[in-house]
Design a protein around this motif. Sequence first.
Motif, mmCIF file in Angstrom:
data_model
loop_
_atom_site.group_PDB
_atom_site.id
_atom_site.type_symbol
_atom_site.label_atom_id
_atom_site.label_comp_id
_atom_site.label_asym_id
_atom_site.label_seq_id
_atom_site.Cartn_x
_atom_site.Cartn_y
_atom_site.Cartn_z
ATOM 1 N N ARG A 29 0.808 -1.217 0.000
ATOM 2 C CA ARG A 29 0.000 0.000 0.000
ATOM 3 C C ARG A 29 0.847 1.275 0.000
ATOM 4 O O ARG A 29 0.343 2.364 0.218
ATOM 5 N N THR A 30 2.148 1.106 -0.263
ATOM 6 C CA THR A 30 3.067 2.244 -0.312
ATOM 7 C C THR A 30 3.372 2.605 -1.753
ATOM 8 O O THR A 30 3.834 1.769 -2.532
ATOM 9 N N ASP A 31 3.105 3.843 -2.112
ATOM 10 C CA ASP A 31 3.414 4.310 -3.461
ATOM 11 C C ASP A 31 4.912 4.173 -3.726
ATOM 12 O O ASP A 31 5.740 4.500 -2.873
ATOM 13 N N GLY A 32 5.253 3.681 -4.891
ATOM 14 C CA GLY A 32 6.652 3.558 -5.268
ATOM 15 C C GLY A 32 7.283 2.225 -4.931
ATOM 16 O O GLY A 32 8.433 1.982 -5.276
ATOM 17 N N LEU A 33 6.524 1.347 -4.241
ATOM 18 C CA LEU A 33 7.025 0.016 -3.928
ATOM 19 C C LEU A 33 6.090 -1.026 -4.513
ATOM 20 O O LEU A 33 4.875 -0.854 -4.505
ATOM 21 N N ARG A 34 6.649 -2.129 -4.995
ATOM 22 C CA ARG A 34 5.813 -3.193 -5.564
ATOM 23 C C ARG A 34 6.390 -4.558 -5.190
ATOM 24 O O ARG A 34 7.556 -4.841 -5.453
ATOM 25 N N ILE A 35 5.573 -5.387 -4.553
ATOM 26 C CA ILE A 35 5.984 -6.752 -4.233
ATOM 27 C C ILE A 35 5.895 -7.590 -5.507
ATOM 28 O O ILE A 35 4.827 -7.724 -6.096
ATOM 29 N N VAL A 36 7.014 -8.159 -5.927
ATOM 30 C CA VAL A 36 7.020 -8.932 -7.175
ATOM 31 C C VAL A 36 7.030 -10.433 -6.923
ATOM 32 O O VAL A 36 6.813 -11.221 -7.855
ATOM 33 N N ALA A 45 14.181 -18.327 -2.717
ATOM 34 C CA ALA A 45 14.540 -16.914 -2.824
ATOM 35 C C ALA A 45 15.545 -16.682 -3.953
ATOM 36 O O ALA A 45 15.430 -15.734 -4.729
ATOM 37 N N ILE A 46 16.527 -17.585 -4.055
ATOM 38 C CA ILE A 46 17.520 -17.470 -5.121
ATOM 39 C C ILE A 46 16.854 -17.610 -6.486
ATOM 40 O O ILE A 46 17.097 -16.814 -7.406
ATOM 41 N N ALA A 47 16.008 -18.627 -6.627
ATOM 42 C CA ALA A 47 15.334 -18.870 -7.904
ATOM 43 C C ALA A 47 14.437 -17.701 -8.282
ATOM 44 O O ALA A 47 14.431 -17.250 -9.442
ATOM 45 N N GLN A 48 13.686 -17.193 -7.312
ATOM 46 C CA GLN A 48 12.773 -16.076 -7.572
ATOM 47 C C GLN A 48 13.551 -14.812 -7.927
ATOM 48 O O GLN A 48 13.145 -14.046 -8.799
ATOM 49 N N ALA A 49 14.667 -14.595 -7.250
ATOM 50 C CA ALA A 49 15.465 -13.405 -7.532
ATOM 51 C C ALA A 49 16.034 -13.444 -8.943
ATOM 52 O O ALA A 49 16.044 -12.428 -9.652
ATOM 53 N N HIS A 50 16.503 -14.606 -9.372
ATOM 54 C CA HIS A 50 17.030 -14.726 -10.730
ATOM 55 C C HIS A 50 15.926 -14.537 -11.769
ATOM 56 O O HIS A 50 16.145 -13.953 -12.833
ATOM 57 N N ARG A 51 14.729 -15.004 -11.451
ATOM 58 C CA ARG A 51 13.616 -14.926 -12.407
ATOM 59 C C ARG A 51 12.958 -13.549 -12.440
ATOM 60 O O ARG A 51 12.598 -13.055 -13.512
ATOM 61 N N LEU A 52 12.847 -12.910 -11.276
ATOM 62 C CA LEU A 52 12.075 -11.671 -11.178
ATOM 63 C C LEU A 52 12.923 -10.402 -11.146
ATOM 64 O O LEU A 52 12.389 -9.310 -11.314
ATOM 65 N N ALA A 53 14.218 -10.537 -10.913
ATOM 66 C CA ALA A 53 15.143 -9.396 -10.863
ATOM 67 C C ALA A 53 14.638 -8.273 -9.955
ATOM 68 O O ALA A 53 14.455 -7.136 -10.390
ATOM 69 N N PRO A 54 14.419 -8.558 -8.667
ATOM 70 C CA PRO A 54 13.974 -7.505 -7.752
ATOM 71 C C PRO A 54 15.100 -6.509 -7.466
ATOM 72 O O PRO A 54 16.285 -6.825 -7.649
ATOM 73 N N ASP A 55 14.732 -5.318 -7.036
ATOM 74 C CA ASP A 55 15.728 -4.333 -6.625
ATOM 75 C C ASP A 55 16.178 -4.606 -5.193
ATOM 76 O O ASP A 55 17.347 -4.406 -4.857
ATOM 77 N N VAL A 56 15.236 -5.045 -4.367
ATOM 78 C CA VAL A 56 15.504 -5.288 -2.951
ATOM 79 C C VAL A 56 14.899 -6.628 -2.548
ATOM 80 O O VAL A 56 13.775 -6.949 -2.943
#
Length: 217
Positions: A29-36, A45-56
Amino acid sequence: MAEVNAPVRVLLADDENLVRAGLRLILDRTDGLRIVGEASDGAEAIAQAHRLAPDVVLMDIRMPGIDGIEATRRLAAAASPPRVLMLTAFETDEFILDALEAGACGFLLKDTPPRDLVAAVEQAAAGQTAVSPVVLDRLVAVATRHGRRITGESVLAGLSDREREVAEGVARGLSNTEIARALFLSLPTVKTHLARIFAKLGVDSRLQLAIRVIESR
């Protein structure tokens, strides 16, 4: 790091469904942030990070299988690694130094207030350290208890008076803008001082600098 004006992409990694739900409720619910995406263990977590390329990545330290520390270490070795904020209870966690050495850019207590959580994610995405002074104090306490120095020599020899003031501001958890305002300096001047401080002390992050200052007190 997220592009200018693009939402900060966040991946949640925690083996407790309730924790992830709480984090999502706050950040979604915070503008400028998006849960991917979400992960319940380090391997996911490793697999998701490689697939989704999150910033944080908000990464719990203790998870089954591949824990948060090893997951952080593997992510840090990637070509374009995300910024990793570790989630910890601290009072019972003796692995925070390992998490720092693995490449974590900051630490959050699991009871961090929502406003501070949002600020930490935004700071991490902007390339800043996201650790509150109380967490830094605990981090140094754990290092002392285990006889480990995080940054080596603790004396801030060689810094000018102004550089020491800037370094103290970092240790207090202040942003560059807040340091500039407190010391009546321009933002470029603060950045110049920080570059010189980093070079003189042989540190490469605000977190290491903050710990060095606390160790020298």
